[in-house]
Motif scaffolding. Structure first.
Motif, PDB file in Angstrom:
ATOM      1  N   VAL A  18       0.877  -1.168   0.000  1.00  0.00           N
ATOM      2  CA  VAL A  18       0.000   0.000   0.000  1.00  0.00           C
ATOM      3  C   VAL A  18       0.911   1.214   0.000  1.00  0.00           C
ATOM      4  O   VAL A  18       1.691   1.418   0.932  1.00  0.00           O
ATOM      5  N   LEU A  19       0.824   1.996  -1.061  1.00  0.00           N
ATOM      6  CA  LEU A  19       1.668   3.181  -1.215  1.00  0.00           C
ATOM      7  C   LEU A  19       0.842   4.423  -0.916  1.00  0.00           C
ATOM      8  O   LEU A  19      -0.193   4.655  -1.560  1.00  0.00           O
ATOM      9  N   VAL A  20       1.314   5.217   0.032  1.00  0.00           N
ATOM     10  CA  VAL A  20       0.578   6.426   0.430  1.00  0.00           C
ATOM     11  C   VAL A  20       1.324   7.660  -0.084  1.00  0.00           C
ATOM     12  O   VAL A  20       2.524   7.819   0.142  1.00  0.00           O
ATOM     13  N   HIS A  21       0.597   8.496  -0.774  1.00  0.00           N
ATOM     14  CA  HIS A  21       1.165   9.659  -1.440  1.00  0.00           C
ATOM     15  C   HIS A  21       1.664  10.721  -0.465  1.00  0.00           C
ATOM     16  O   HIS A  21       1.349  10.711   0.730  1.00  0.00           O
ATOM     17  N   ASP A  22       2.407  11.667  -1.004  1.00  0.00           N
ATOM     18  CA  ASP A  22       2.864  12.815  -0.221  1.00  0.00           C
ATOM     19  C   ASP A  22       1.760  13.862  -0.145  1.00  0.00           C
ATOM     20  O   ASP A  22       0.603  13.606  -0.518  1.00  0.00           O
ATOM     21  N   ALA A  47      -2.887   4.605  -2.600  1.00  0.00           N
ATOM     22  CA  ALA A  47      -4.095   5.109  -1.932  1.00  0.00           C
ATOM     23  C   ALA A  47      -4.400   6.545  -2.355  1.00  0.00           C
ATOM     24  O   ALA A  47      -3.507   7.292  -2.765  1.00  0.00           O
ATOM     25  N   ASP A  48      -5.658   6.908  -2.244  1.00  0.00           N
ATOM     26  CA  ASP A  48      -6.109   8.272  -2.524  1.00  0.00           C
ATOM     27  C   ASP A  48      -6.653   8.849  -1.220  1.00  0.00           C
ATOM     28  O   ASP A  48      -7.863   8.903  -0.999  1.00  0.00           O
ATOM     29  N   VAL A  49      -5.748   9.274  -0.346  1.00  0.00           N
ATOM     30  CA  VAL A  49      -6.168   9.701   0.991  1.00  0.00           C
ATOM     31  C   VAL A  49      -6.988  10.980   0.951  1.00  0.00           C
ATOM     32  O   VAL A  49      -7.944  11.139   1.705  1.00  0.00           O
ATOM     33  N   TRP A  50      -6.642  11.912   0.077  1.00  0.00           N
ATOM     34  CA  TRP A  50      -7.409  13.155   0.009  1.00  0.00           C
ATOM     35  C   TRP A  50      -8.816  12.920  -0.543  1.00  0.00           C
ATOM     36  O   TRP A  50      -9.732  13.669  -0.242  1.00  0.00           O
ATOM     37  N   GLY A  51      -8.971  11.903  -1.380  1.00  0.00           N
ATOM     38  CA  GLY A  51     -10.279  11.604  -1.965  1.00  0.00           C
ATOM     39  C   GLY A  51     -10.514  12.325  -3.271  1.00  0.00           C
ATOM     40  O   GLY A  51     -10.001  13.431  -3.504  1.00  0.00           O
ATOM     41  N   ASP A  52     -11.257  11.670  -4.153  1.00  0.00           N
ATOM     42  CA  ASP A  52     -11.626  12.245  -5.459  1.00  0.00           C
ATOM     43  C   ASP A  52     -10.410  12.648  -6.293  1.00  0.00           C
ATOM     44  O   ASP A  52     -10.484  13.560  -7.115  1.00  0.00           O
ATOM     45  N   ARG A  79      -8.870   5.764   6.402  1.00  0.00           N
ATOM     46  CA  ARG A  79      -8.586   5.749   4.965  1.00  0.00           C
ATOM     47  C   ARG A  79      -7.374   4.872   4.643  1.00  0.00           C
ATOM     48  O   ARG A  79      -7.346   4.209   3.599  1.00  0.00           O
ATOM     49  N   ILE A  80      -6.386   4.850   5.538  1.00  0.00           N
ATOM     50  CA  ILE A  80      -5.247   3.958   5.324  1.00  0.00           C
ATOM     51  C   ILE A  80      -5.703   2.508   5.454  1.00  0.00           C
ATOM     52  O   ILE A  80      -5.309   1.634   4.667  1.00  0.00           O
ATOM     53  N   GLU A  81      -6.552   2.247   6.427  1.00  0.00           N
ATOM     54  CA  GLU A  81      -7.101   0.890   6.589  1.00  0.00           C
ATOM     55  C   GLU A  81      -7.928   0.493   5.376  1.00  0.00           C
ATOM     56  O   GLU A  81      -7.847  -0.656   4.901  1.00  0.00           O
ATOM     57  N   ALA A  82      -8.713   1.412   4.846  1.00  0.00           N
ATOM     58  CA  ALA A  82      -9.524   1.113   3.668  1.00  0.00           C
ATOM     59  C   ALA A  82      -8.651   0.735   2.481  1.00  0.00           C
ATOM     60  O   ALA A  82      -8.981  -0.175   1.702  1.00  0.00           O
ATOM     61  N   THR A 116      -0.868   2.510  15.461  1.00  0.00           N
ATOM     62  CA  THR A 116      -2.223   2.333  15.966  1.00  0.00           C
ATOM     63  C   THR A 116      -2.744   0.903  15.806  1.00  0.00           C
ATOM     64  O   THR A 116      -3.930   0.657  15.981  1.00  0.00           O
ATOM     65  N   GLY A 117      -1.864  -0.026  15.478  1.00  0.00           N
ATOM     66  CA  GLY A 117      -2.258  -1.427  15.415  1.00  0.00           C
ATOM     67  C   GLY A 117      -2.660  -1.916  14.051  1.00  0.00           C
ATOM     68  O   GLY A 117      -3.277  -2.979  13.929  1.00  0.00           O
ATOM     69  N   GLY A 118      -2.329  -1.175  12.998  1.00  0.00           N
ATOM     70  CA  GLY A 118      -2.665  -1.603  11.645  1.00  0.00           C
ATOM     71  C   GLY A 118      -1.995  -2.920  11.270  1.00  0.00           C
ATOM     72  O   GLY A 118      -0.879  -3.207  11.705  1.00  0.00           O
ATOM     73  N   ASN A 119      -2.689  -3.702  10.471  1.00  0.00           N
ATOM     74  CA  ASN A 119      -2.204  -5.017  10.065  1.00  0.00           C
ATOM     75  C   ASN A 119      -1.278  -4.874   8.864  1.00  0.00           C
ATOM     76  O   ASN A 119      -1.713  -4.861   7.717  1.00  0.00           O
ATOM     77  N   THR A 120       0.010  -4.736   9.133  1.00  0.00           N
ATOM     78  CA  THR A 120       0.994  -4.575   8.073  1.00  0.00           C
ATOM     79  C   THR A 120       2.255  -5.342   8.441  1.00  0.00           C
ATOM     80  O   THR A 120       2.647  -5.389   9.615  1.00  0.00           O
TER      81      THR A 120
END
Length: 231
Positions: A18-22, A47-52, A79-82, A116-120
């Motif tokens: 899962v790659l999270v953008h800057d 991921a598209d954390v900002w949305g849209d 959103r990271i979990e999603a 926070t306990g994310g499954n990674t």
């Protein structure tokens, strides 16, 4: 949220990232990075954390975008979990072999998800804003490994912040590695940083960028020795 999935042709049950953008959002730069990871033999979901597919086009837009997530922590981590759940549901990926990677805000997100306990299975953190992290790592029960690559002159990852992170990771019994680069500021992997209006904070450093990419490849190879570069 409109993420971007890429994987080698014919991929099935590959290890996933899962790659999270800057701060600038899921733009062409992040998509190119996702494809670079996929070429190493991974199924990658940007991921598209900002949305849209919202992207920042000016420095003045960055503060409100980041602040909107940091001030609503549950929404941010949700959103990271999603993104993780979305990648895990794809046939291209092995749902038990997913890590989280990110740059700048995305690296902060990856570390917070683990905290926070994310499954990674692991985290690749490239010039994270360590100032965004909260202190309590008690929930980080996943036996993950962490690679942190950062600049010695990054005001968002000061010596004190780095020390606090190291103590927290060790306290949570997390295997960690810190690569610290001299004469290197924030966002050092992005060539566009060379044109930043804040050169005392943000600056491109091609040598440090190359070193962190080599460290990333080695780290991924250690975690997933069976991964093979795409033909």
């Amino acid at each position: 949220m409109l993420g971007y999935l890429c994987a080698p042709t014919g991929a099935h049950e590959l290890p996933g990232i899962v790659l999270v953008h800057d701060a600038f959002g899921l733009n062409d730069d992040t998509i190119q990075t996702a494809e670079r990871y996929a070429a190493l033999g991974f199924a990658v979901f940007a991921a598209d954390v900002w949305g849209d597919r919202t992207t920042a086009t000016a420095e003045s837009q960055i503060g409100p975008l980041i602040g909107g997530m940091v001030s609503d922590h549950a929404r941010w981590m949700g959103r990271i979990e999603a993104a993780h759940l979305t990648l895990a549901a794809q046939p291209e990926v092995d749902a038990e072999a997913i890590i989280t990677a990110g740059y700048c805000f995305g690296a902060s997100s990856a570390l917070e998800y683990l905290r926070t306990g994310g499954n990674t299975r692991g985290v690749v953190s490239i010039h994270a804003g360590l100032d965004l992290l909260r202190p309590n790592w008690a929930a980080a029960t996943t036996p993950a490994r962490v690679l942190v690559c950062t600049g010695a002159d990054d005001p968002m990852a000061t010596a004190q912040m780095r020390s606090e992170l190291q103590v927290a990771l060790s306290g949570a019994a997390i295997d960690w590695e810190l690569n610290l680069y001299s004469d290197t500021k924030h966002a050092y992997t992005n060539p566009k940083s060379a044109f930043s209006p804040m050169p005392d904070v943000v600056a491109y450093n091609p040598q440090s960028a190359a070193r962190s990419w080599e460290s990333t490849k080695r780290f991924l190879g250690e975690l997933f020795p069976d991964a093979r570069p795409a033909a």
